[in-house]
Design a protein around this motif. Structure first.
Motif, PDB file in Angstrom:
ATOM      1  N   MET A   1       0.803  -1.035  -0.076  1.00 57.86           N
ATOM      2  CA  MET A   1      -0.115  -0.069  -0.032  1.00 57.86           C
ATOM      3  C   MET A   1       0.804   1.310  -0.035  1.00 57.86           C
ATOM      4  N   ARG A   2       1.754   1.130   0.695  1.00 61.82           N
ATOM      5  CA  ARG A   2       2.653   2.364   0.882  1.00 61.82           C
ATOM      6  C   ARG A   2       3.492   2.494  -0.450  1.00 61.82           C
ATOM      7  N   GLU A   3       3.776   1.641  -1.065  1.00 61.24           N
ATOM      8  CA  GLU A   3       4.580   1.868  -2.532  1.00 61.24           C
ATOM      9  C   GLU A   3       3.472   2.337  -3.332  1.00 61.24           C
ATOM     10  N   ALA A   4       2.317   2.131  -3.323  1.00 59.50           N
ATOM     11  CA  ALA A   4       1.158   2.449  -4.440  1.00 59.50           C
ATOM     12  C   ALA A   4       0.889   3.861  -3.947  1.00 59.50           C
ATOM     13  N   LEU A   5       1.066   4.176  -2.787  1.00 60.61           N
ATOM     14  CA  LEU A   5       0.900   5.667  -2.624  1.00 60.61           C
ATOM     15  C   LEU A   5       2.005   6.725  -2.886  1.00 60.61           C
ATOM     16  N   THR A   6       3.213   6.065  -2.916  1.00 59.91           N
ATOM     17  CA  THR A   6       4.387   6.958  -3.076  1.00 59.91           C
ATOM     18  C   THR A   6       4.484   6.872  -4.848  1.00 59.91           C
ATOM     19  N   LEU A   7       4.271   5.863  -5.223  1.00 60.87           N
ATOM     20  CA  LEU A   7       4.192   5.870  -6.925  1.00 60.87           C
ATOM     21  C   LEU A   7       2.676   6.755  -7.344  1.00 60.87           C
ATOM     22  N   THR A   8       1.952   6.642  -6.748  1.00 56.04           N
ATOM     23  CA  THR A   8       0.799   7.797  -7.339  1.00 56.04           C
ATOM     24  C   THR A   8       1.197   9.002  -6.917  1.00 56.04           C
ATOM     25  N   PHE A   9       1.884   9.565  -5.960  1.00 55.94           N
ATOM     26  CA  PHE A   9       2.528  10.755  -5.698  1.00 55.94           C
ATOM     27  C   PHE A   9       3.463  11.362  -6.685  1.00 55.94           C
ATOM     28  N   TRP A  10       4.089  10.313  -7.000  1.00 55.49           N
ATOM     29  CA  TRP A  10       5.241  10.441  -8.178  1.00 55.49           C
ATOM     30  C   TRP A  10       4.856  10.753  -9.720  1.00 55.49           C
ATOM     31  N   LEU A  11       3.838   9.945  -9.608  1.00 58.37           N
ATOM     32  CA  LEU A  11       2.967   9.948 -11.001  1.00 58.37           C
ATOM     33  C   LEU A  11       2.320  11.370 -11.151  1.00 58.37           C
ATOM     34  N   THR A  47      -9.179   2.058 -12.422  1.00 58.16           N
ATOM     35  CA  THR A  47     -10.305   1.052 -12.767  1.00 58.16           C
ATOM     36  C   THR A  47      -9.912  -0.307 -12.960  1.00 58.16           C
ATOM     37  N   ALA A  48      -8.500  -0.129 -13.773  1.00 60.09           N
ATOM     38  CA  ALA A  48      -8.222  -1.389 -14.175  1.00 60.09           C
ATOM     39  C   ALA A  48      -7.506  -2.178 -13.133  1.00 60.09           C
ATOM     40  N   LEU A  49      -6.716  -1.536 -12.109  1.00 57.00           N
ATOM     41  CA  LEU A  49      -6.108  -2.063 -10.888  1.00 57.00           C
ATOM     42  C   LEU A  49      -7.306  -2.452  -9.915  1.00 57.00           C
ATOM     43  N   LEU A  50      -8.230  -1.954  -9.935  1.00 57.06           N
ATOM     44  CA  LEU A  50      -9.620  -2.552  -9.083  1.00 57.06           C
ATOM     45  C   LEU A  50     -10.206  -3.522  -9.611  1.00 57.06           C
ATOM     46  N   VAL A  51     -10.250  -3.564 -10.802  1.00 54.75           N
ATOM     47  CA  VAL A  51     -10.794  -4.745 -11.489  1.00 54.75           C
ATOM     48  C   VAL A  51      -9.875  -5.903 -11.294  1.00 54.75           C
ATOM     49  N   GLN A  52      -8.589  -5.722 -11.374  1.00 53.62           N
ATOM     50  CA  GLN A  52      -7.861  -6.941 -11.167  1.00 53.62           C
ATOM     51  C   GLN A  52      -7.708  -7.394  -9.630  1.00 53.62           C
ATOM     52  N   GLU A  53      -7.862  -6.634  -8.851  1.00 59.00           N
ATOM     53  CA  GLU A  53      -7.656  -6.929  -7.377  1.00 59.00           C
ATOM     54  C   GLU A  53      -9.037  -7.707  -7.061  1.00 59.00           C
ATOM     55  N   LEU A 105       3.107   3.395 -17.259  1.00 56.77           N
ATOM     56  CA  LEU A 105       4.357   2.855 -16.419  1.00 56.77           C
ATOM     57  C   LEU A 105       3.930   2.651 -15.217  1.00 56.77           C
ATOM     58  N   SER A 106       3.229   3.378 -14.387  1.00 58.14           N
ATOM     59  CA  SER A 106       2.906   3.023 -12.794  1.00 58.14           C
ATOM     60  C   SER A 106       2.014   2.118 -12.700  1.00 58.14           C
ATOM     61  N   GLU A 107       0.983   2.087 -13.630  1.00 55.25           N
ATOM     62  CA  GLU A 107      -0.112   0.815 -13.564  1.00 55.25           C
ATOM     63  C   GLU A 107       0.637  -0.367 -13.765  1.00 55.25           C
ATOM     64  N   THR A 108       1.387  -0.596 -14.591  1.00 52.94           N
ATOM     65  CA  THR A 108       2.373  -1.627 -14.716  1.00 52.94           C
ATOM     66  C   THR A 108       2.895  -2.312 -13.720  1.00 52.94           C
ATOM     67  N   ILE A 109       3.725  -1.200 -13.027  1.00 54.49           N
ATOM     68  CA  ILE A 109       4.419  -1.414 -11.959  1.00 54.49           C
ATOM     69  C   ILE A 109       3.531  -2.066 -10.710  1.00 54.49           C
ATOM     70  N   LEU A 110       2.319  -1.392 -10.688  1.00 53.70           N
ATOM     71  CA  LEU A 110       1.395  -1.708  -9.436  1.00 53.70           C
ATOM     72  C   LEU A 110       0.838  -2.822  -9.983  1.00 53.70           C
ATOM     73  N   SER A 111       0.644  -3.334 -11.099  1.00 58.43           N
ATOM     74  CA  SER A 111      -0.050  -4.665 -11.439  1.00 58.43           C
ATOM     75  C   SER A 111       1.060  -5.617 -11.264  1.00 58.43           C
ATOM     76  N   VAL A 112       2.211  -5.530 -11.507  1.00 57.38           N
ATOM     77  CA  VAL A 112       3.128  -6.631 -11.185  1.00 57.38           C
ATOM     78  C   VAL A 112       3.340  -6.683  -9.714  1.00 57.38           C
ATOM     79  N   ARG A 113       3.199  -5.951  -9.025  1.00 59.26           N
ATOM     80  CA  ARG A 113       3.272  -6.063  -7.450  1.00 59.26           C
ATOM     81  C   ARG A 113       2.069  -6.553  -7.002  1.00 59.26           C
ATOM     82  N   LEU A 114       0.968  -6.479  -7.465  1.00 59.48           N
ATOM     83  CA  LEU A 114      -0.347  -7.190  -7.267  1.00 59.48           C
ATOM     84  C   LEU A 114      -0.099  -8.598  -7.548  1.00 59.48           C
TER      85      LEU A 114
END
Length: 132
Positions: A1-11, A47-53, A105-114
């Motif tokens: 979760m922390r990584e997702a927030l950090t990545l969202t901030f940088w995005l 939306t894509a990340l929510l559907v995946q989760e 870029l950020s979505e792919t990183i988060l998707s791989v982490r999921l």
């Protein structure tokens, strides 16, 4: 979760910096199209990340990954096709391409982490089941 927030901030920071450069290069009239593109791409990415989760939680891992890819790709593509037909905003297509690549870029990183988190959960479940 922390990584997702950090990545969202940088995005968000990166999209803001690119938006400033966009404004300097194309002028104030093109800022609206860039903001629209950034919002649409970020919205479809979330939306894509929510559907995946959600699909992972019900046990449809592969369908969730495929659905995520389809939403992430077709959402912005169809939106830019419709917007460019009916809205005559300056530089709308290049704005969508730029924002799409940045959010991808950020979505792919988060998707791989999921997916890695899923694999970790599976390994824990299988080791717990084999221990019983």
């Amino acid at each position: 979760m922390r990584e997702a927030l950090t990545l969202t901030f940088w995005l968000t920071f990166l999209l803001g910096c690119v938006g400033v450069v966009w404004w300097q290069v194309y002028g104030g009239a093109a800022v609206g199209s860039f903001a629209l593109a950034a919002g649409v791409c970020a919205g479809f990415g979330v939306t894509a990340l929510l559907v995946q989760e959600l699909c992972f939680r019900v046990g449809a891992d592969f369908a969730g990954s495929l659905g995520s890819i389809l939403i992430r790709t077709l959402g912005p593509l169809l939106t830019v096709a419709v917007m460019s037909k009916f809205l005559h905003e300056p530089q709308i297509f290049p704005a969508f391409v730029c924002c799409y690549l940045l959010t991808l870029l950020s979505e792919t990183i988060l998707s791989v982490r999921l997916v890695n988190r899923w694999e970790k959960r599976r390994a824990e479940r299988s080791s717990a089941e084999s221990a019983n």
